[in-house]
Design an enzyme around this catalytic site. Structure first.
Site, mmCIF file in Angstrom:
data_model
loop_
_atom_site.group_PDB
_atom_site.id
_atom_site.type_symbol
_atom_site.label_atom_id
_atom_site.label_comp_id
_atom_site.label_asym_id
_atom_site.label_seq_id
_atom_site.Cartn_x
_atom_site.Cartn_y
_atom_site.Cartn_z
ATOM 1 N N ARG A 171 -20.179 15.099 45.927
ATOM 2 C CA ARG A 171 -20.583 15.166 47.326
ATOM 3 C C ARG A 171 -21.889 14.452 47.626
ATOM 4 N NH1 ARG A 171 -17.380 18.956 46.456
ATOM 5 N NH2 ARG A 171 -18.536 18.934 44.533
ATOM 6 N N THR A 172 -22.918 14.760 46.837
ATOM 7 C CA THR A 172 -24.236 14.253 47.211
ATOM 8 C C THR A 172 -24.252 12.727 47.156
ATOM 9 O OG1 THR A 172 -25.188 16.286 46.373
ATOM 10 C CG2 THR A 172 -26.703 14.467 46.745
ATOM 11 N N LYS A 218 -31.334 3.275 27.075
ATOM 12 C CA LYS A 218 -32.115 2.462 26.118
ATOM 13 C C LYS A 218 -33.522 3.008 25.972
ATOM 14 C CE LYS A 218 -29.911 -1.814 27.707
ATOM 15 N NZ LYS A 218 -30.227 -3.048 28.456
ATOM 16 N N ARG A 246 -31.018 11.619 41.500
ATOM 17 C CA ARG A 246 -30.725 12.931 40.902
ATOM 18 C C ARG A 246 -31.047 12.837 39.420
ATOM 19 N NH1 ARG A 246 -25.350 16.445 41.714
ATOM 20 N NH2 ARG A 246 -26.518 16.887 43.611
ATOM 21 N N HIS A 253 -33.333 20.983 45.732
ATOM 22 C CA HIS A 253 -32.279 20.093 46.218
ATOM 23 C C HIS A 253 -32.395 20.027 47.746
ATOM 24 C CE1 HIS A 253 -28.613 17.986 46.647
ATOM 25 N NE2 HIS A 253 -27.827 18.687 45.867
HETATM 26 C C1 NCD Z 1 -25.051 21.487 43.934
HETATM 27 C C2 NCD Z 1 -26.032 20.858 42.966
HETATM 28 O O1 NCD Z 1 -25.802 19.745 42.480
HETATM 29 O O2 NCD Z 1 -27.040 21.502 42.730
HETATM 30 N N1 NCD Z 1 -24.028 20.633 44.315
HETATM 31 C C3 NCD Z 1 -24.227 19.779 45.363
HETATM 32 O O3 NCD Z 1 -25.154 18.999 45.396
HETATM 33 N N2 NCD Z 1 -23.392 19.873 46.397
HETATM 34 C C4 NCD Z 1 -24.550 22.782 43.451
HETATM 35 C C5 NCD Z 1 -23.884 22.837 42.111
HETATM 36 O O4 NCD Z 1 -23.769 21.857 41.401
HETATM 37 O O5 NCD Z 1 -23.467 23.951 41.782
#
Ligand code: NCD
Length: 307
Positions: free
Chosen positions: A51-52, A80, A101, A129
């Site tokens: 999703r993100t 590396k 991320r 997040h």
């Molecule tokens: C969440 C995350 O990555 O922290 N997912 C997301 O970004 N929608 C929640 C999860 O992974 O459980």
């Protein structure tokens, strides 16, 4: 130049403005089709995501911009031995904005120090997040009409669930909020989050291990997955993973206008039969993520501020 590392980097008024922009995008997407023409978003994902990452990419594409990046550390120079700050310094020469991320807490902040373009924290380890929180806030506003006077239940892995930490911080700024923290004793909200955003602000809260006991009081139920990848051993994960399962029977005990949120991915914690309940807002929530990320990109690139 602004970065978004922690949801508290944005004021309540700025969040309000972004919600207004996201709402306008939903209603008039054509107005925004060329807003980021010739701009590039880099997605640096050192940890998996559906999703993100895809909602960030869709957001930039719908603004008329372009995207580049990688979706796993193994396909980047991290494999590396390149440091996060070197990667950020290099990519900031190729893109106008970066969503990152990383499995290590604090990595996006380190990257921001070396970047010439805005860095967005798209999840750092078990820490924060902020863009999921923007998605959550936009959804709560659309579903409930307001952020005030809500009893918000957070259920599941409140220790490693980074979305929970950012959401608590964000919600702590609205009046009349009550938190109900529902988790096994091993997966309670970390004390750095609880002291700073709940206790010091005098926000009423209760902690419980039972969802049944409190579900009838909630306006928002925020379910989370037990974060397998952050456990030190498989045995603990297996013991805790099915601590809470939301079923149609449990939904019968909830208010008629309660909403169920989940950042997704779900594993077992919401039975699929709940999906047809109108109170299940998690798929609508995932869709909202794209619109609020469009608003965020516009804000950080200062597009539309010229007039
Ligand atoms: C969440 C995350 O990555 O922290 N997912 C997301 O970004 N929608 C929640 C999860 O992974 O459980």
């Amino acid at each position: 130049m602004r970065h978004l590392i922690d949801i508290m980097d944005l004021s309540v008024a700025e969040i309000e403005d972004m919600i207004a922009v996201a709402t306008d995008i939903v209603e008039h997407p054509e107005k925004y089709r060329e807003a980021c023409k010739y701009k590039k978003l880099a997605t640096l994902f050192f940890e998996p995501s559906t999703r993100t990452r895809l909602s960030f990419e869709a957001a930039m594409l719908e603004l008329g911009g372009q995207v580049l990046g990688f979706s796993e550390a193994s396909s980047s120079s991290a494999s590396k031995g390149e440091s996060v700050s070197d990667t950020a310094a290099i990519v900031s020469g190729y893109a106008d904005i970066i969503a990152m991320r990383h499995p290590k807490e604090g990595a996006p902040r380190v990257a921001a120090a070396k970047s010439d373009v805005p860095i967005i924290n798209a999840g750092d380890g078990g820490h924060y997040h902020p863009t999921q929180t923007l998605t959550d806030l936009f959804t709560i506003r659309r579903e409930k009409g307001s952020f005030e006077n809500l009893t918000v239940g957070l259920c599941g892995d409140l220790k490693f669930g980074r979305t929970v930490h950012s959401l608590i911080a964000a919600m702590s700024r609205y009046s009349g909020i009550n938190f109900v923290l529902i988790s096994p004793p091993e997966l309670k909200v970390p004390s750095y989050v609880k002291s700073k955003y709940i206790k010091e602000k005098g926000i009423p809260y209760r902690q419980t291990t039972s969802l049944d006991e409190c579900i009838g009081d909630l306006d928002v139920l925020y379910m989370t997955r037990v974060q397998k990848e952050r456990f030190f051993n498989e045995e603990d994960y297996l013991r805790l993973r099915d601590s809470y399962i939301l079923t149609p029977e449990k939904m019968k005990m909830a208010k008629d206008d309660m909403i169920v949120l989940h950042p997704l991915p779900r594993v077992n914690e919401i039975a699929t039969e709940v999906d047809d309940d109108p109170r299940a807002a998690y798929f609508r929530q995932a869709k909202n993520g794209k619109f609020i990320r469009m608003a965020l990109i516009l804000k950080l690139l200062e597009v539309g501020n010229e007039n």
